[in-house]
Design a protein around this motif. Structure first.
Motif, PDB file in Angstrom:
ATOM      1  N   PHE A 263     -38.022 -21.367  16.274  1.00 21.57           N
ATOM      2  CA  PHE A 263     -38.403 -21.234  17.744  1.00 21.57           C
ATOM      3  C   PHE A 263     -37.914 -22.828  18.193  1.00 21.57           C
ATOM      4  CE2 PHE A 263     -41.211 -23.183  20.769  1.00 21.57           C
ATOM      5  CZ  PHE A 263     -41.495 -22.143  21.738  1.00 21.57           C
ATOM      6  N   TYR A 264     -38.038 -23.781  17.350  1.00 21.64           N
ATOM      7  CA  TYR A 264     -37.530 -25.161  17.755  1.00 21.64           C
ATOM      8  C   TYR A 264     -36.099 -25.138  17.912  1.00 21.64           C
ATOM      9  CZ  TYR A 264     -36.881 -30.337  17.944  1.00 21.64           C
ATOM     10  OH  TYR A 264     -36.548 -31.595  18.518  1.00 21.64           O
ATOM     11  N   SER A 265     -35.461 -24.300  17.122  1.00 19.81           N
ATOM     12  CA  SER A 265     -33.772 -24.256  17.161  1.00 19.81           C
ATOM     13  C   SER A 265     -33.436 -23.539  18.524  1.00 19.81           C
ATOM     14  CB  SER A 265     -33.443 -23.459  15.918  1.00 19.81           C
ATOM     15  OG  SER A 265     -32.062 -23.279  16.071  1.00 19.81           O
ATOM     16  N   ARG A 266     -33.843 -22.605  18.593  1.00 18.90           N
ATOM     17  CA  ARG A 266     -33.196 -21.665  19.830  1.00 18.90           C
ATOM     18  C   ARG A 266     -33.713 -22.244  21.124  1.00 18.90           C
ATOM     19  NH1 ARG A 266     -30.709 -17.147  17.714  1.00 18.90           N
ATOM     20  NH2 ARG A 266     -31.225 -16.578  15.787  1.00 18.90           N
ATOM     21  N   LEU A 267     -35.206 -22.770  21.245  1.00 20.73           N
ATOM     22  CA  LEU A 267     -35.564 -23.182  22.522  1.00 20.73           C
ATOM     23  C   LEU A 267     -35.609 -24.494  22.951  1.00 20.73           C
ATOM     24  CD1 LEU A 267     -36.763 -20.739  24.420  1.00 20.73           C
ATOM     25  CD2 LEU A 267     -36.603 -20.085  22.062  1.00 20.73           C
ATOM     26  N   VAL A 268     -35.410 -25.081  21.730  1.00 17.92           N
ATOM     27  CA  VAL A 268     -35.598 -26.657  22.204  1.00 17.92           C
ATOM     28  C   VAL A 268     -34.089 -27.143  22.057  1.00 17.92           C
ATOM     29  CG1 VAL A 268     -36.635 -29.027  21.600  1.00 17.92           C
ATOM     30  CG2 VAL A 268     -38.070 -26.901  21.483  1.00 17.92           C
ATOM     31  N   ARG A 269     -33.595 -27.221  20.880  1.00 19.01           N
ATOM     32  CA  ARG A 269     -32.268 -27.903  20.525  1.00 19.01           C
ATOM     33  C   ARG A 269     -31.214 -27.111  21.598  1.00 19.01           C
ATOM     34  NH1 ARG A 269     -32.283 -28.541  15.428  1.00 19.01           N
ATOM     35  NH2 ARG A 269     -31.193 -26.294  14.844  1.00 19.01           N
ATOM     36  N   TYR A 270     -31.259 -25.689  21.422  1.00 18.41           N
ATOM     37  CA  TYR A 270     -29.954 -25.108  22.120  1.00 18.41           C
ATOM     38  C   TYR A 270     -30.572 -24.417  23.456  1.00 18.41           C
ATOM     39  CZ  TYR A 270     -27.950 -24.863  17.279  1.00 18.41           C
ATOM     40  OH  TYR A 270     -27.397 -25.313  16.199  1.00 18.41           O
ATOM     41  N   GLY A 271     -31.759 -24.706  23.858  1.00 22.10           N
ATOM     42  CA  GLY A 271     -32.141 -24.384  25.192  1.00 22.10           C
ATOM     43  C   GLY A 271     -32.626 -25.774  25.694  1.00 22.10           C
ATOM     44  N   ALA A 272     -33.677 -26.292  25.584  1.00 20.38           N
ATOM     45  CA  ALA A 272     -34.000 -27.526  26.436  1.00 20.38           C
ATOM     46  C   ALA A 272     -33.366 -28.814  26.468  1.00 20.38           C
ATOM     47  CB  ALA A 272     -35.587 -27.801  25.768  1.00 20.38           C
ATOM     48  N   ILE A 273     -32.865 -29.022  25.160  1.00 20.64           N
ATOM     49  CA  ILE A 273     -31.851 -30.277  25.209  1.00 20.64           C
ATOM     50  C   ILE A 273     -30.715 -30.056  25.870  1.00 20.64           C
ATOM     51  CG2 ILE A 273     -30.761 -31.846  23.437  1.00 20.64           C
ATOM     52  CD1 ILE A 273     -33.203 -31.236  21.520  1.00 20.64           C
ATOM     53  N   GLN A 274     -30.312 -28.737  25.620  1.00 18.67           N
ATOM     54  CA  GLN A 274     -28.839 -28.384  26.079  1.00 18.67           C
ATOM     55  C   GLN A 274     -28.954 -28.316  27.753  1.00 18.67           C
ATOM     56  OE1 GLN A 274     -26.726 -25.338  24.011  1.00 18.67           O
ATOM     57  NE2 GLN A 274     -25.530 -24.785  25.904  1.00 18.67           N
ATOM     58  N   ARG A 275     -29.775 -27.859  28.021  1.00 17.81           N
ATOM     59  CA  ARG A 275     -30.026 -27.774  29.599  1.00 17.81           C
ATOM     60  C   ARG A 275     -30.313 -29.303  30.148  1.00 17.81           C
ATOM     61  NH1 ARG A 275     -34.592 -24.512  32.842  1.00 17.81           N
ATOM     62  NH2 ARG A 275     -34.625 -25.727  34.900  1.00 17.81           N
ATOM     63  N   LEU A 276     -31.010 -30.027  29.401  1.00 15.00           N
ATOM     64  CA  LEU A 276     -31.348 -31.276  29.955  1.00 15.00           C
ATOM     65  C   LEU A 276     -30.042 -32.271  30.106  1.00 15.00           C
ATOM     66  CD1 LEU A 276     -33.327 -33.635  30.453  1.00 15.00           C
ATOM     67  CD2 LEU A 276     -33.411 -33.992  28.268  1.00 15.00           C
ATOM     68  N   LYS A 277     -29.092 -31.857  29.147  1.00 19.32           N
ATOM     69  CA  LYS A 277     -28.065 -32.800  28.765  1.00 19.32           C
ATOM     70  C   LYS A 277     -27.027 -32.495  29.976  1.00 19.32           C
ATOM     71  CE  LYS A 277     -27.948 -34.424  24.254  1.00 19.32           C
ATOM     72  NZ  LYS A 277     -27.237 -34.200  23.094  1.00 19.32           N
ATOM     73  N   GLU A 278     -26.769 -31.003  30.444  1.00 22.87           N
ATOM     74  CA  GLU A 278     -26.095 -30.228  31.263  1.00 22.87           C
ATOM     75  C   GLU A 278     -26.523 -30.435  32.446  1.00 22.87           C
ATOM     76  OE1 GLU A 278     -25.398 -26.496  29.693  1.00 22.87           O
ATOM     77  OE2 GLU A 278     -24.175 -26.925  28.146  1.00 22.87           O
ATOM     78  N   ALA A 279     -27.636 -30.372  32.910  1.00 21.84           N
ATOM     79  CA  ALA A 279     -28.135 -30.371  34.160  1.00 21.84           C
ATOM     80  C   ALA A 279     -28.712 -31.587  34.726  1.00 21.84           C
ATOM     81  CB  ALA A 279     -29.140 -29.492  34.376  1.00 21.84           C
ATOM     82  N   ARG A 280     -28.583 -32.492  33.976  1.00 19.36           N
ATOM     83  CA  ARG A 280     -29.112 -33.867  34.502  1.00 19.36           C
ATOM     84  C   ARG A 280     -28.244 -34.893  34.029  1.00 19.36           C
ATOM     85  NH1 ARG A 280     -32.952 -38.054  33.037  1.00 19.36           N
ATOM     86  NH2 ARG A 280     -34.122 -38.769  35.091  1.00 19.36           N
ATOM     87  N   GLN A 281     -28.109 -36.039  34.882  1.00 21.58           N
ATOM     88  CA  GLN A 281     -27.303 -37.220  34.529  1.00 21.58           C
ATOM     89  C   GLN A 281     -28.272 -38.548  34.662  1.00 21.58           C
ATOM     90  OE1 GLN A 281     -24.184 -37.409  32.868  1.00 21.58           O
ATOM     91  NE2 GLN A 281     -24.518 -39.326  32.541  1.00 21.58           N
TER      92      GLN A 281
END
Length: 409
Positions: A263-281
């Motif tokens: 759950f952490y891998s797919r939803l946090v690292r590859y979901g939340a963190i990835q979106r955070l980095k791509e969508a926000r500066q």
């Protein structure tokens, strides 16, 4: 420091160029420009093939293959590495024949001596030339801690520094850190197998844009400018607010026994963190993670020891070894947590990814039909919108909601 060790604006390509058919093995370590090199090689792999240079094309970075051969665990929640991953990589490199092959993975830096011997033999023995990229340890410390947090770690930066630098045997909470970043010992392990004549150390100069790419061009005999600078949004550092929000979430997540690691891998690292980095500066005024002065001074001393060893080791050095023990101009006199601001904006991005739980089918394949957007979450105590909830309460709400969704499914 001798002049011939310093990088010039016009690299002596003929001097640095490796023989055709070499297996250039880039072993990192972590946080030394590896992503930039891998992204550039992967981006133009077809063009490289036309010039007699082979780069494995199934992924930018053969992480699973290297984890398999080194016997290391995958990142939290990821599928475990299999021997077939390494066998596949070797088969592809063998198929390259007389072409020059390039294999790059920072996870080679964790290899034991017996594994190093196997890796070198599998890749062609005397055809292997090892390239090590180095940056100052004082710059690596905050970046590496952030990476550990993005893999589920809960320790604060100050506490982590205390254990890594002041508590023998300096192995907790991350035994991998000094195996990767005691760079003199890392290089020595590989020199013992391949010999000093087949090791090149590249000291990365952050003040020279794309310096590491220009060096790899020279090693491979490519014209200047061949390797492109490929923007990788997911490689950016998090701001202090963002990383502290994530660390607090990790504390909450670890407190929920029902939540599986994938759950952490797919939803946090590859979901939340990835979106955070791509969508926000992060804005220019947002605080960054800053290393306390005492830790900087200790890192500088270790960097000096590393530079002295490398200088006397007999390996080829490209760049200025003095960069490895230059202290940063700014240092935190107080713990970084004291300067933290509430990361509501970052937490919104994180929650948006976590709210995507219904869009996954068994945490793997996409669901056959899209799920309507999840309405804004409100504080369970006061009924206020989440953007007005402070970060500590927000991560608790986030963990509880995620847990209930999972148990309901």
């Amino acid at each position: 420091m001798t002049d011939d060790l310093a990088l010039t604006s016009a690299p002596p390509a003929d001097e640095w160029r490796l023989p055709t058919g070499t297996r250039l093995l880039h072993i990192g370590p972590h946080k030394t420009g590896t992503t930039a090199v891998q992204a550039a090689l992967f981006e133009i792999r077809d063009q490289l093939a036309e010039q007699g240079i082979y780069y494995p094309s199934y992924d930018r970075h053969p992480m699973h293959a290297v984890l398999a051969v080194t016997g290391r665990h995958s990142m939290m929640g990821d599928d475990p590495p299999k021997q077939r991953h390494w066998d596949r990589l070797i088969a592809e490199v063998d198929a390259a024949g007389d072409q020059t092959g390039v294999i790059s993975s920072e996870f080679f830096s964790e290899a034991d001596p017996e594994v190093i011997a196997r890796v070198v033999e599998d890749l062609g023995g005397e055809r292997v030339h090892v390239v090590v990229t180095l940056r100052p340890l004082v710059k690596i410390l905050p970046s590496q801690w952030q990476q550990y947090v993005q893999n589920g770690q809960r320790t604060t930066y100050e506490n982590w520094l205390h254990h890594m630098l002041r508590v023998p045997p300096y192995e907790q909470p991350n035994p991998s850190f000094w195996r990767r970043h005691r760079h003199d010992r890392l290089i020595e392990r590989w020199v013992d197998v391949v010999g000093r004549d087949r090791v090149t150390v590249v000291v990365v100069d952050d003040s020279e844009r794309d310096m590491v790419l220009r060096v790899f061009e020279s090693l491979l005999g490519l014209p200047d400018g061949t390797l492109p600078g490929v923007p990788v949004a997911t490689n950016r550092s998090l701001s202090l607010g963002e990383i502290e929000m994530l660390r607090r979430f990790n504390v909450e997540f670890r407190g929920q026994d029902e939540l599986p690691d994938n759950f952490y891998s797919r939803l946090v690292r590859y979901g939340a963190i990835q979106r955070l980095k791509e969508a926000r500066q992060p804005g220019p005024d947002e605080p960054r993670v800053t290393t306390p002065r005492w830790a900087q001074e200790q890192a500088v001393e270790i960097g000096r020891e590393i530079a002295d060893w490398v200088a006397g080791s007999g390996v080829r050095v490209i760049g200025d070894l003095e960069l490895l023990y230059q202290q940063l101009p700014a240092a935190a006199e107080e713990p970084t947590s004291a300067a933290m601001v509430d990361p509501e904006a970052a937490a919104q991005a994180l929650f948006g990814a976590i709210a995507a739980v219904p869009t996954l089918n068994g945490f793997g394949a996409p669901a056959p039909k899209p799920v309507p957007p999840v309405p804004p979450v409100k504080s369970e105590k006061a009924g206020v919108p989440v953007h007005k909830v402070r970060s500590a309460e927000l991560v608790r709400i986030l963990a509880r909601r995620a847990r209930r969704r999972l148990l309901h499914r």
